[in-house]
Design an enzyme around this catalytic site. Sequence first.
Site, short mmCIF file in Angstrom:
data_model
loop_
_atom_site.label_atom_id
_atom_site.label_comp_id
_atom_site.label_asym_id
_atom_site.label_seq_id
_atom_site.Cartn_x
_atom_site.Cartn_y
_atom_site.Cartn_z
N LYS A 163 4.08 12.81 -1.88
CA LYS A 163 4.99 11.77 -1.39
C LYS A 163 5.80 12.36 -0.24
O LYS A 163 6.52 13.33 -0.42
CB LYS A 163 5.92 11.29 -2.49
CG LYS A 163 6.81 10.12 -2.06
CD LYS A 163 7.59 9.56 -3.23
CE LYS A 163 8.42 8.36 -2.79
NZ LYS A 163 9.18 7.76 -3.93
N ARG A 167 3.42 14.55 -6.81
CA ARG A 167 3.54 13.74 -8.02
C ARG A 167 2.20 13.76 -8.75
O ARG A 167 1.14 13.88 -8.14
CB ARG A 167 3.91 12.29 -7.67
CG ARG A 167 5.12 12.18 -6.77
CD ARG A 167 5.71 10.78 -6.78
NE ARG A 167 4.83 9.76 -6.23
CZ ARG A 167 5.19 8.49 -6.08
NH1 ARG A 167 6.38 8.09 -6.48
NH2 ARG A 167 4.36 7.60 -5.56
N ARG A 221 -1.20 0.20 -9.67
CA ARG A 221 -0.06 -0.67 -9.92
C ARG A 221 -0.53 -2.11 -10.11
O ARG A 221 -1.67 -2.44 -9.80
CB ARG A 221 0.89 -0.62 -8.71
CG ARG A 221 1.35 0.80 -8.37
CD ARG A 221 1.23 1.05 -6.86
NE ARG A 221 1.50 2.47 -6.53
CZ ARG A 221 2.71 2.96 -6.39
NH1 ARG A 221 3.76 2.17 -6.51
NH2 ARG A 221 2.89 4.23 -6.11
N ASP A 271 4.76 -3.99 -7.07
CA ASP A 271 4.07 -2.81 -6.53
C ASP A 271 4.66 -1.52 -7.09
O ASP A 271 4.11 -0.43 -6.84
CB ASP A 271 4.13 -2.81 -5.00
CG ASP A 271 5.55 -2.86 -4.46
OD1 ASP A 271 6.23 -3.87 -4.74
OD2 ASP A 271 6.00 -1.91 -3.80
N ASN A 272 5.75 -1.62 -7.85
CA ASN A 272 6.34 -0.45 -8.50
C ASN A 272 6.12 -0.48 -10.00
O ASN A 272 6.83 0.21 -10.75
CB ASN A 272 7.85 -0.39 -8.22
CG ASN A 272 8.15 -0.15 -6.75
OD1 ASN A 272 7.34 0.41 -6.03
ND2 ASN A 272 9.31 -0.58 -6.30
N ARG A 318 3.94 6.00 2.06
CA ARG A 318 4.31 7.41 2.23
C ARG A 318 3.82 8.25 1.05
O ARG A 318 4.44 9.22 0.66
CB ARG A 318 5.82 7.58 2.42
CG ARG A 318 6.71 7.05 1.32
CD ARG A 318 8.15 7.44 1.61
NE ARG A 318 9.08 6.83 0.69
CZ ARG A 318 10.37 7.12 0.63
NH1 ARG A 318 10.88 8.03 1.43
NH2 ARG A 318 11.17 6.52 -0.23
N ASP A 361 7.81 5.50 -9.10
CA ASP A 361 8.60 5.25 -7.89
C ASP A 361 10.10 5.32 -8.16
O ASP A 361 10.77 4.30 -8.35
CB ASP A 361 8.23 3.92 -7.25
CG ASP A 361 6.83 3.94 -6.66
OD1 ASP A 361 6.33 5.03 -6.38
OD2 ASP A 361 6.24 2.87 -6.50
N GLY A 376 0.80 -1.23 0.00
CA GLY A 376 0.00 0.00 0.00
C GLY A 376 0.83 1.27 0.00
O GLY A 376 2.05 1.25 0.10
#
Length: 520
Positions: free
Chosen positions: A122, A192, A199, A269-270, A103, A279, A100
Amino acid sequence: MNLKIKSNFTEELPGDPIKTNTRRQVNEACFSYVTPKKTTNPKLIHVATDFSKDLGFTNEDLKSKDFINIVTGNKVLEKTNPYAMCYGGHQFGRWAGQLGDGRAINLFDVNHNNKQWTIQLKGAGETPYSRSGDGLAVLRSSIREYLCSEAMHHLGVPTTRALSLALSGDQVMRDMLYDGNQAYEKGAIVSRVSPSFLRFGNFEIFSARGDHKNLKSLVHYTIKHHFSHLGKPSKDTYILFFDQVMQRTLDMIIHWQRVGFVHGVMNTDNMSILGLTIDYGPYGWLEGFDFGWTPNTTDAQNKRYRFANQPNIGLWNLYQLANALYPLIEDAEPLEKILENYKNGFETKSLTMMKSKLGLFEDDAKDQQFIQALEDILQLTETDMTIFFRLLSNFNKDNSIKGLEVVNDAFYKPHEVADTIAKQWGDWFNRYSFRLEKEKLSDLERKTKMDLINPKYVLRNYMAQLAIDDANNGNYDLIDALFQLLKNPYAEQPKNIKWFAKRPEWARHKVGCSMLSCSS
Protein backbone atom coordinates in the site's frame (compact mmCIF):
# COMPACT_ATOMS: atom_id res chain seq x y z
CA MET A 1 14.29 -16.73 -0.10
CA ASN A 2 12.56 -20.05 -0.37
CA LEU A 3 8.93 -18.92 -0.68
CA LYS A 4 6.25 -21.07 -2.30
CA ILE A 5 4.94 -18.56 -4.81
CA LYS A 6 1.47 -18.85 -6.31
CA SER A 7 -0.32 -16.73 -8.91
CA ASN A 8 -3.85 -18.11 -8.88
CA PHE A 9 -5.64 -14.80 -9.31
CA THR A 10 -3.81 -13.73 -12.43
CA GLU A 11 -3.64 -17.21 -13.92
CA GLU A 12 -7.30 -18.09 -13.51
CA LEU A 13 -9.08 -14.77 -14.07
CA PRO A 14 -9.22 -12.37 -17.04
CA GLY A 15 -6.69 -9.57 -17.02
CA ASP A 16 -6.48 -6.15 -18.59
CA PRO A 17 -4.92 -6.53 -22.08
CA ILE A 18 -3.53 -2.99 -21.92
CA LYS A 19 -0.14 -3.08 -20.24
CA THR A 20 0.59 0.66 -20.02
CA ASN A 21 -0.01 2.17 -16.61
CA THR A 22 -2.49 4.88 -17.55
CA ARG A 23 -5.60 5.90 -15.63
CA ARG A 24 -8.63 4.61 -17.44
CA GLN A 25 -11.79 2.57 -17.31
CA VAL A 26 -10.86 -1.11 -17.33
CA ASN A 27 -13.53 -3.35 -18.81
CA GLU A 28 -13.99 -7.12 -18.80
CA ALA A 29 -10.99 -7.66 -16.54
CA CYS A 30 -10.45 -8.49 -12.88
CA PHE A 31 -7.04 -6.85 -12.70
CA SER A 32 -4.33 -4.85 -14.45
CA TYR A 33 -0.63 -5.65 -14.33
CA VAL A 34 1.31 -2.90 -12.55
CA THR A 35 4.95 -2.48 -11.64
CA PRO A 36 5.55 -0.75 -8.27
CA LYS A 37 7.30 2.58 -8.35
CA LYS A 38 10.95 2.45 -7.28
CA THR A 39 11.72 4.50 -4.19
CA THR A 40 14.67 6.79 -3.56
CA ASN A 41 16.01 5.57 -0.24
CA PRO A 42 13.93 2.79 1.36
CA LYS A 43 14.34 2.16 5.07
CA LEU A 44 12.69 -0.63 7.04
CA ILE A 45 11.09 0.70 10.23
CA HIS A 46 9.38 -2.38 11.63
CA VAL A 47 8.59 -5.99 10.76
CA ALA A 48 5.92 -8.25 12.27
CA THR A 49 8.56 -10.91 12.93
CA ASP A 50 6.27 -13.55 14.43
CA PHE A 51 3.74 -13.28 11.64
CA SER A 52 6.43 -13.31 8.95
CA LYS A 53 7.18 -16.92 9.87
CA ASP A 54 3.56 -17.85 9.04
CA LEU A 55 4.33 -16.72 5.49
CA GLY A 56 7.55 -18.72 5.15
CA PHE A 57 10.11 -15.96 5.78
CA THR A 58 13.18 -16.83 7.84
CA ASN A 59 15.12 -14.52 10.14
CA GLU A 60 17.84 -14.37 7.49
CA ASP A 61 15.25 -13.32 4.90
CA LEU A 62 14.11 -10.41 7.06
CA LYS A 63 17.67 -9.10 7.35
CA SER A 64 18.36 -9.34 3.63
CA LYS A 65 18.52 -6.55 1.08
CA ASP A 66 16.06 -8.48 -1.04
CA PHE A 67 13.41 -8.31 1.68
CA ILE A 68 13.47 -4.55 2.04
CA ASN A 69 13.49 -4.15 -1.74
CA ILE A 70 10.51 -6.47 -2.15
CA VAL A 71 8.36 -4.81 0.55
CA THR A 72 9.10 -1.35 -0.84
CA GLY A 73 8.49 -2.22 -4.48
CA ASN A 74 12.09 -1.90 -5.56
CA LYS A 75 12.37 -5.52 -6.59
CA VAL A 76 9.89 -7.80 -8.31
CA LEU A 77 10.53 -11.47 -7.68
CA GLU A 78 11.20 -13.63 -10.71
CA LYS A 79 8.15 -15.30 -12.23
CA THR A 80 5.77 -12.93 -10.43
CA ASN A 81 3.57 -10.27 -12.00
CA PRO A 82 2.31 -7.57 -9.62
CA TYR A 83 -1.23 -6.36 -10.27
CA ALA A 84 -3.98 -4.03 -9.11
CA MET A 85 -7.58 -5.24 -8.85
CA CYS A 86 -10.56 -3.73 -10.60
CA TYR A 87 -13.64 -3.07 -8.50
CA GLY A 88 -16.43 -0.58 -8.01
CA GLY A 89 -18.37 0.44 -4.96
CA HIS A 90 -20.99 2.46 -3.19
CA GLN A 91 -19.38 5.36 -1.37
CA PHE A 92 -21.47 7.03 1.33
CA GLY A 93 -24.54 5.34 -0.12
CA ARG A 94 -24.03 6.34 -3.76
CA TRP A 95 -22.74 4.24 -6.63
CA ALA A 96 -19.29 5.55 -7.53
CA GLY A 97 -18.59 3.36 -10.56
CA GLN A 98 -15.11 1.99 -11.08
CA LEU A 99 -12.74 2.47 -8.16
CA GLY A 100 -10.10 -0.27 -7.95
CA ASP A 101 -6.74 -0.53 -6.23
CA GLY A 102 -5.70 3.10 -6.47
CA ARG A 103 -2.73 2.82 -4.13
CA ALA A 104 -2.44 -0.90 -3.55
CA ILE A 105 -0.43 -3.35 -5.63
CA ASN A 106 -0.62 -7.11 -5.08
CA LEU A 107 2.83 -8.66 -5.39
CA PHE A 108 2.21 -12.41 -5.25
CA ASP A 109 0.64 -15.21 -3.23
CA VAL A 110 2.62 -17.44 -0.91
CA ASN A 111 1.61 -20.87 0.30
CA HIS A 112 2.94 -21.96 3.68
CA ASN A 113 1.72 -24.67 6.03
CA ASN A 114 -1.27 -25.28 3.77
CA LYS A 115 -2.38 -21.65 3.98
CA GLN A 116 -2.28 -19.20 1.13
CA TRP A 117 -1.66 -15.49 1.61
CA THR A 118 -1.60 -12.51 -0.74
CA ILE A 119 1.16 -9.98 -0.07
CA GLN A 120 0.23 -6.47 -1.10
CA LEU A 121 1.95 -3.09 -0.98
CA LYS A 122 0.00 0.00 0.00
CA GLY A 123 1.59 3.22 -1.19
CA ALA A 124 3.83 1.79 -3.92
CA GLY A 125 2.70 4.01 -6.77
CA GLU A 126 -0.15 4.75 -9.13
CA THR A 127 -2.22 2.22 -11.02
CA PRO A 128 -4.86 2.48 -13.76
CA TYR A 129 -7.34 2.89 -10.87
CA SER A 130 -5.62 5.79 -9.12
CA ARG A 131 -8.02 8.34 -10.61
CA SER A 132 -6.66 11.71 -9.43
CA GLY A 133 -4.36 10.19 -6.80
CA ASP A 134 -0.65 9.43 -6.92
CA GLY A 135 -0.90 5.92 -5.47
CA LEU A 136 1.48 6.83 -2.66
CA ALA A 137 1.03 6.79 1.11
CA VAL A 138 2.48 8.87 3.92
CA LEU A 139 4.09 7.87 7.18
CA ARG A 140 1.21 8.82 9.49
CA SER A 141 -1.42 6.75 7.67
CA SER A 142 1.01 3.86 7.24
CA ILE A 143 1.83 3.75 10.96
CA ARG A 144 -1.87 3.77 11.80
CA GLU A 145 -2.62 0.90 9.42
CA TYR A 146 0.41 -1.16 10.43
CA LEU A 147 -0.28 -0.93 14.15
CA CYS A 148 -4.04 -1.24 13.94
CA SER A 149 -4.32 -4.28 11.73
CA GLU A 150 -2.01 -6.24 14.02
CA ALA A 151 -3.73 -4.87 17.14
CA MET A 152 -7.10 -6.02 15.79
CA HIS A 153 -5.74 -9.50 15.13
CA HIS A 154 -4.60 -9.88 18.71
CA LEU A 155 -7.96 -8.57 19.94
CA GLY A 156 -9.54 -11.51 18.12
CA VAL A 157 -11.19 -9.34 15.46
CA PRO A 158 -11.15 -10.73 11.89
CA THR A 159 -8.73 -8.55 9.93
CA THR A 160 -6.15 -8.25 7.22
CA ARG A 161 -2.61 -8.37 8.61
CA ALA A 162 0.55 -6.31 8.23
CA LEU A 163 4.02 -7.65 7.49
CA SER A 164 6.23 -4.56 7.40
CA LEU A 165 6.39 -0.79 7.62
CA ALA A 166 9.00 1.14 5.65
CA LEU A 167 9.95 4.65 4.66
CA SER A 168 10.23 5.25 0.94
CA GLY A 169 12.74 8.07 1.27
CA ASP A 170 10.49 10.26 -0.88
CA GLN A 171 8.33 13.24 0.01
CA VAL A 172 4.61 13.07 -0.71
CA MET A 173 2.25 16.05 -1.01
CA ARG A 174 -0.93 15.72 1.06
CA ASP A 175 -3.86 17.87 2.18
CA MET A 176 -4.45 16.13 5.50
CA LEU A 177 -7.77 17.76 6.38
CA TYR A 178 -8.95 18.58 2.84
CA ASP A 179 -8.88 22.27 3.75
CA GLY A 180 -6.53 23.51 1.05
CA ASN A 181 -3.40 23.40 3.21
CA GLN A 182 -1.16 21.02 1.30
CA ALA A 183 2.23 20.07 2.66
CA TYR A 184 4.98 17.56 1.98
CA GLU A 185 5.10 14.53 4.26
CA LYS A 186 7.36 11.52 4.57
CA GLY A 187 6.38 8.74 2.15
CA ALA A 188 5.91 5.23 3.49
CA ILE A 189 4.80 1.77 2.40
CA VAL A 190 2.98 -0.92 4.34
CA SER A 191 3.05 -4.50 3.15
CA ARG A 192 -0.40 -5.89 3.88
CA VAL A 193 -1.31 -9.56 3.97
CA SER A 194 -4.60 -11.41 3.62
CA PRO A 195 -5.92 -14.71 2.24
CA SER A 196 -7.64 -12.43 -0.26
CA PHE A 197 -8.25 -8.73 -0.77
CA LEU A 198 -11.49 -9.32 -2.69
CA ARG A 199 -14.24 -6.87 -1.77
CA PHE A 200 -17.96 -6.55 -2.34
CA GLY A 201 -17.04 -4.03 -5.04
CA ASN A 202 -15.18 -6.63 -7.11
CA PHE A 203 -18.51 -8.30 -7.77
CA GLU A 204 -20.52 -5.09 -8.01
CA ILE A 205 -18.50 -3.69 -10.91
CA PHE A 206 -19.26 -6.62 -13.21
CA SER A 207 -22.93 -6.70 -12.29
CA ALA A 208 -23.28 -2.94 -12.78
CA ARG A 209 -21.75 -3.27 -16.25
CA GLY A 210 -23.92 -6.26 -17.16
CA ASP A 211 -20.79 -8.39 -17.51
CA HIS A 212 -22.32 -11.57 -16.13
CA LYS A 213 -19.71 -13.79 -17.74
CA ASN A 214 -16.87 -12.33 -15.70
CA LEU A 215 -19.10 -12.02 -12.65
CA LYS A 216 -19.64 -15.78 -12.80
CA SER A 217 -15.91 -16.40 -13.33
CA LEU A 218 -15.05 -14.33 -10.25
CA VAL A 219 -17.69 -16.04 -8.10
CA HIS A 220 -16.44 -19.46 -9.21
CA TYR A 221 -12.85 -18.46 -8.43
CA THR A 222 -13.83 -17.17 -4.99
CA ILE A 223 -15.76 -20.31 -4.11
CA LYS A 224 -12.97 -22.55 -5.38
CA HIS A 225 -10.22 -20.88 -3.38
CA HIS A 226 -11.96 -19.48 -0.31
CA PHE A 227 -15.25 -21.35 0.11
CA SER A 228 -14.39 -24.75 -1.34
CA HIS A 229 -16.28 -26.51 1.47
CA LEU A 230 -19.52 -25.33 -0.18
CA GLY A 231 -19.01 -27.67 -3.11
CA LYS A 232 -19.02 -27.16 -6.87
CA PRO A 233 -20.47 -23.88 -8.17
CA SER A 234 -24.20 -23.87 -8.88
CA LYS A 235 -27.15 -21.64 -8.07
CA ASP A 236 -27.53 -23.41 -4.74
CA THR A 237 -23.84 -22.90 -4.05
CA TYR A 238 -24.10 -19.19 -4.88
CA ILE A 239 -26.82 -18.89 -2.23
CA LEU A 240 -24.70 -20.74 0.31
CA PHE A 241 -21.79 -18.47 -0.62
CA PHE A 242 -23.83 -15.34 0.05
CA ASP A 243 -25.02 -16.79 3.35
CA GLN A 244 -21.40 -17.40 4.39
CA VAL A 245 -20.41 -13.84 3.48
CA MET A 246 -23.37 -12.58 5.50
CA GLN A 247 -22.39 -14.61 8.56
CA ARG A 248 -18.74 -13.54 8.39
CA THR A 249 -19.69 -9.88 7.94
CA LEU A 250 -22.05 -10.05 10.90
CA ASP A 251 -19.46 -11.72 13.12
CA MET A 252 -16.87 -9.08 12.20
CA ILE A 253 -19.20 -6.20 13.08
CA ILE A 254 -20.20 -7.84 16.37
CA HIS A 255 -16.49 -7.88 17.22
CA TRP A 256 -16.21 -4.20 16.28
CA GLN A 257 -19.04 -3.34 18.63
CA ARG A 258 -17.52 -5.50 21.37
CA VAL A 259 -14.24 -3.60 21.48
CA GLY A 260 -15.67 -0.17 20.55
CA PHE A 261 -14.01 0.04 17.14
CA VAL A 262 -15.41 2.42 14.52
CA HIS A 263 -14.25 1.77 10.96
CA GLY A 264 -15.15 5.21 9.63
CA VAL A 265 -15.56 4.35 5.93
CA MET A 266 -17.81 1.33 5.45
CA ASN A 267 -18.18 1.81 1.71
CA THR A 268 -18.83 -1.41 -0.22
CA ASP A 269 -15.35 -1.22 -1.73
CA ASN A 270 -14.01 -1.41 1.84
CA MET A 271 -15.95 -4.57 2.72
CA SER A 272 -13.99 -7.83 2.53
CA ILE A 273 -15.72 -10.82 0.93
CA LEU A 274 -14.05 -12.89 3.68
CA GLY A 275 -15.49 -10.82 6.51
CA LEU A 276 -12.17 -9.22 7.44
CA THR A 277 -11.59 -5.68 8.62
CA ILE A 278 -9.93 -4.01 5.67
CA ASP A 279 -8.65 -0.53 4.77
CA TYR A 280 -7.69 1.28 7.95
CA GLY A 281 -8.30 4.95 7.19
CA PRO A 282 -10.13 7.29 9.58
CA TYR A 283 -10.84 4.62 12.17
CA GLY A 284 -11.01 5.05 15.92
CA TRP A 285 -11.95 3.49 19.23
CA LEU A 286 -14.68 5.00 21.33
CA GLU A 287 -13.22 7.13 24.07
CA GLY A 288 -16.46 8.33 25.60
CA PHE A 289 -19.27 5.79 25.11
CA ASP A 290 -21.17 7.54 22.33
CA PHE A 291 -23.37 5.76 19.81
CA GLY A 292 -23.26 8.80 17.52
CA TRP A 293 -19.48 9.09 17.23
CA THR A 294 -17.64 8.80 13.93
CA PRO A 295 -13.90 9.38 13.48
CA ASN A 296 -14.31 10.53 9.86
CA THR A 297 -14.27 14.27 9.11
CA THR A 298 -15.91 13.55 5.74
CA ASP A 299 -18.80 11.94 7.61
CA ALA A 300 -19.05 14.52 10.39
CA GLN A 301 -22.35 16.00 9.23
CA ASN A 302 -24.42 12.96 8.29
CA LYS A 303 -22.62 10.43 10.52
CA ARG A 304 -23.55 7.58 8.23
CA TYR A 305 -20.75 5.46 9.61
CA ARG A 306 -21.20 6.28 13.30
CA PHE A 307 -20.66 3.55 15.91
CA ALA A 308 -24.32 2.65 16.40
CA ASN A 309 -24.99 2.49 12.67
CA GLN A 310 -22.26 0.01 11.74
CA PRO A 311 -24.60 -3.02 11.99
CA ASN A 312 -27.16 -1.28 9.76
CA ILE A 313 -24.50 -0.35 7.21
CA GLY A 314 -23.28 -3.94 7.19
CA LEU A 315 -26.80 -4.97 6.19
CA TRP A 316 -27.09 -2.19 3.60
CA ASN A 317 -23.82 -3.27 2.03
CA LEU A 318 -24.97 -6.89 1.94
CA TYR A 319 -28.07 -5.75 0.05
CA GLN A 320 -25.75 -4.27 -2.59
CA LEU A 321 -23.83 -7.53 -2.81
CA ALA A 322 -27.11 -9.46 -3.09
CA ASN A 323 -28.11 -7.21 -5.99
CA ALA A 324 -24.75 -7.89 -7.62
CA LEU A 325 -25.12 -11.66 -7.31
CA TYR A 326 -28.77 -11.75 -8.32
CA PRO A 327 -28.11 -12.16 -12.08
CA LEU A 328 -26.46 -15.51 -11.31
CA ILE A 329 -29.27 -16.68 -9.02
CA GLU A 330 -32.36 -15.09 -10.56
CA ASP A 331 -34.36 -15.68 -7.41
CA ALA A 332 -34.75 -12.94 -4.83
CA GLU A 333 -36.42 -15.01 -2.12
CA PRO A 334 -33.37 -16.93 -0.80
CA LEU A 335 -31.30 -13.74 -0.82
CA GLU A 336 -34.00 -11.85 1.08
CA LYS A 337 -34.21 -14.66 3.62
CA ILE A 338 -30.46 -14.46 4.24
CA LEU A 339 -30.68 -10.70 4.68
CA GLU A 340 -33.52 -11.18 7.15
CA ASN A 341 -31.36 -13.70 9.00
CA TYR A 342 -28.73 -10.98 9.36
CA LYS A 343 -31.23 -8.83 11.27
CA ASN A 344 -32.27 -11.67 13.54
CA GLY A 345 -28.69 -12.86 13.92
CA PHE A 346 -27.52 -9.43 14.97
CA GLU A 347 -30.12 -9.16 17.71
CA THR A 348 -29.19 -12.57 19.08
CA LYS A 349 -25.41 -12.24 18.77
CA SER A 350 -25.35 -8.66 19.99
CA LEU A 351 -27.25 -9.62 23.13
CA THR A 352 -24.92 -12.56 23.77
CA MET A 353 -21.89 -10.33 23.22
CA MET A 354 -23.10 -7.59 25.57
CA LYS A 355 -24.03 -10.16 28.22
CA SER A 356 -20.54 -11.63 28.02
CA LYS A 357 -19.03 -8.16 28.53
CA LEU A 358 -21.06 -7.97 31.74
CA GLY A 359 -20.22 -11.50 32.84
CA LEU A 360 -23.77 -12.75 32.34
CA PHE A 361 -23.87 -16.27 30.95
CA GLU A 362 -27.18 -17.62 32.27
CA ASP A 363 -30.53 -16.88 30.62
CA ASP A 364 -32.74 -14.11 31.91
CA ALA A 365 -35.67 -12.63 29.98
CA LYS A 366 -34.93 -9.15 31.32
CA ASP A 367 -31.29 -8.97 30.18
CA GLN A 368 -32.05 -6.89 27.08
CA GLN A 369 -33.78 -4.24 29.19
CA PHE A 370 -30.97 -4.39 31.72
CA ILE A 371 -28.35 -3.77 29.04
CA GLN A 372 -30.40 -0.95 27.50
CA ALA A 373 -30.54 0.72 30.90
CA LEU A 374 -26.74 0.53 31.16
CA GLU A 375 -26.21 1.99 27.69
CA ASP A 376 -28.52 4.88 28.53
CA ILE A 377 -26.66 5.68 31.77
CA LEU A 378 -23.25 5.41 30.09
CA GLN A 379 -24.19 8.38 27.92
CA LEU A 380 -25.29 10.68 30.76
CA THR A 381 -21.72 11.76 31.35
CA GLU A 382 -18.60 11.07 29.30
CA THR A 383 -17.49 7.55 30.21
CA ASP A 384 -14.54 5.71 28.71
CA MET A 385 -15.86 2.49 27.17
CA THR A 386 -12.67 0.41 27.39
CA ILE A 387 -11.88 1.37 30.97
CA PHE A 388 -15.46 0.99 32.19
CA PHE A 389 -15.94 -2.57 31.00
CA ARG A 390 -12.46 -3.62 32.08
CA LEU A 391 -12.94 -2.25 35.59
CA LEU A 392 -16.42 -3.70 35.86
CA SER A 393 -14.96 -7.19 36.23
CA ASN A 394 -13.71 -6.11 39.68
CA PHE A 395 -17.27 -5.69 40.93
CA ASN A 396 -18.41 -8.29 43.43
CA LYS A 397 -21.95 -9.51 43.95
CA ASP A 398 -22.11 -8.29 47.51
CA ASN A 399 -20.67 -4.78 47.13
CA SER A 400 -23.24 -2.97 44.99
CA ILE A 401 -22.89 0.09 47.22
CA LYS A 402 -19.27 0.44 46.04
CA GLY A 403 -20.11 -0.02 42.36
CA LEU A 404 -19.34 3.57 41.43
CA GLU A 405 -15.99 3.37 43.20
CA VAL A 406 -15.09 0.32 41.10
CA VAL A 407 -15.61 2.18 37.79
CA ASN A 408 -14.83 5.73 38.92
CA ASP A 409 -11.64 5.98 36.83
CA ALA A 410 -13.72 5.53 33.67
CA PHE A 411 -15.47 8.90 34.08
CA TYR A 412 -13.91 11.87 32.34
CA LYS A 413 -15.63 14.26 34.75
CA PRO A 414 -16.27 12.31 37.98
CA HIS A 415 -17.84 15.37 39.62
CA GLU A 416 -20.75 15.08 37.18
CA VAL A 417 -21.64 11.69 38.65
CA ALA A 418 -23.78 13.19 41.37
CA ASP A 419 -27.42 13.66 42.34
CA THR A 420 -29.76 12.01 39.81
CA ILE A 421 -26.91 10.49 37.76
CA ALA A 422 -25.37 8.95 40.85
CA LYS A 423 -28.78 7.62 41.89
CA GLN A 424 -29.31 6.01 38.48
CA TRP A 425 -25.92 4.37 38.73
CA GLY A 426 -26.72 3.17 42.23
CA ASP A 427 -29.98 1.65 41.05
CA TRP A 428 -28.25 -0.04 38.14
CA PHE A 429 -25.54 -1.56 40.33
CA ASN A 430 -28.22 -2.86 42.69
CA ARG A 431 -29.86 -4.57 39.72
CA TYR A 432 -26.47 -5.86 38.57
CA SER A 433 -25.74 -7.35 41.98
CA PHE A 434 -29.15 -9.00 42.02
CA ARG A 435 -28.68 -10.32 38.46
CA LEU A 436 -25.27 -11.79 39.28
CA GLU A 437 -26.90 -13.96 41.94
CA LYS A 438 -28.32 -16.00 39.06
CA GLU A 439 -24.81 -16.77 37.77
CA LYS A 440 -23.11 -19.99 38.78
CA LEU A 441 -19.58 -18.63 38.48
CA SER A 442 -17.66 -17.27 41.44
CA ASP A 443 -16.58 -13.63 41.31
CA LEU A 444 -13.05 -14.69 40.37
CA GLU A 445 -14.26 -17.04 37.63
CA ARG A 446 -16.51 -14.33 36.22
CA LYS A 447 -13.68 -11.77 36.31
CA THR A 448 -11.40 -14.16 34.45
CA LYS A 449 -13.95 -14.63 31.67
CA MET A 450 -14.80 -10.93 31.47
CA ASP A 451 -11.14 -9.98 31.21
CA LEU A 452 -10.80 -12.22 28.15
CA ILE A 453 -13.66 -10.36 26.46
CA ASN A 454 -13.03 -6.76 27.54
CA PRO A 455 -9.55 -5.61 26.45
CA LYS A 456 -7.39 -3.55 28.74
CA TYR A 457 -5.40 -1.97 25.93
CA VAL A 458 -6.58 -0.71 22.54
CA LEU A 459 -4.88 1.54 19.99
CA ARG A 460 -6.41 4.85 20.95
CA ASN A 461 -5.90 7.55 18.36
CA TYR A 462 -3.75 9.68 20.66
CA MET A 463 -1.39 6.72 21.18
CA ALA A 464 -0.96 6.29 17.45
CA GLN A 465 -0.45 10.03 17.08
CA LEU A 466 2.33 10.04 19.68
CA ALA A 467 4.07 7.31 17.68
CA ILE A 468 3.55 9.31 14.48
CA ASP A 469 4.99 12.48 16.06
CA ASP A 470 8.06 10.58 17.24
CA ALA A 471 8.48 8.87 13.87
CA ASN A 472 8.35 12.20 12.05
CA ASN A 473 11.35 13.16 14.21
CA GLY A 474 13.17 9.95 13.32
CA ASN A 475 12.39 8.02 16.51
CA TYR A 476 10.60 4.70 15.95
CA ASP A 477 10.86 3.26 19.48
CA LEU A 478 7.24 3.99 20.34
CA ILE A 479 6.04 2.12 17.25
CA ASP A 480 7.69 -1.01 18.58
CA ALA A 481 6.55 -0.36 22.16
CA LEU A 482 2.91 -0.08 21.07
CA PHE A 483 3.28 -3.05 18.74
CA GLN A 484 4.47 -5.21 21.65
CA LEU A 485 1.83 -3.81 24.03
CA LEU A 486 -1.01 -4.59 21.65
CA LYS A 487 0.08 -8.18 21.13
CA ASN A 488 -1.40 -8.92 24.56
CA PRO A 489 -4.39 -6.57 24.88
CA TYR A 490 -6.19 -8.67 27.50
CA ALA A 491 -3.19 -9.13 29.81
CA GLU A 492 -2.65 -6.86 32.84
CA GLN A 493 0.89 -5.81 31.79
CA PRO A 494 1.72 -3.81 34.96
CA LYS A 495 4.76 -2.25 33.29
CA ASN A 496 2.47 -0.68 30.68
CA ILE A 497 -0.24 0.58 33.01
CA LYS A 498 0.27 4.16 31.75
CA TRP A 499 -1.59 3.13 28.57
CA PHE A 500 -4.61 2.05 30.58
CA ALA A 501 -5.83 5.61 30.84
CA LYS A 502 -8.45 7.95 29.47
CA ARG A 503 -7.66 10.12 26.48
CA PRO A 504 -5.62 13.12 27.69
CA GLU A 505 -7.38 16.45 27.51
CA TRP A 506 -4.78 17.77 25.07
CA ALA A 507 -5.88 15.10 22.60
CA ARG A 508 -9.59 15.95 22.68
CA HIS A 509 -9.49 18.16 19.60
CA LYS A 510 -5.95 17.61 18.32
CA VAL A 511 -5.62 16.64 14.66
CA GLY A 512 -5.05 12.90 14.42
CA CYS A 513 -6.44 12.25 17.91
CA SER A 514 -10.13 13.07 17.56
CA MET A 515 -11.27 12.97 13.95
CA LEU A 516 -9.40 12.08 10.79
CA SER A 517 -9.85 12.45 7.07
CA CYS A 518 -9.90 9.67 4.48
CA SER A 519 -6.25 10.47 3.75
CA SER A 520 -5.31 9.58 7.32
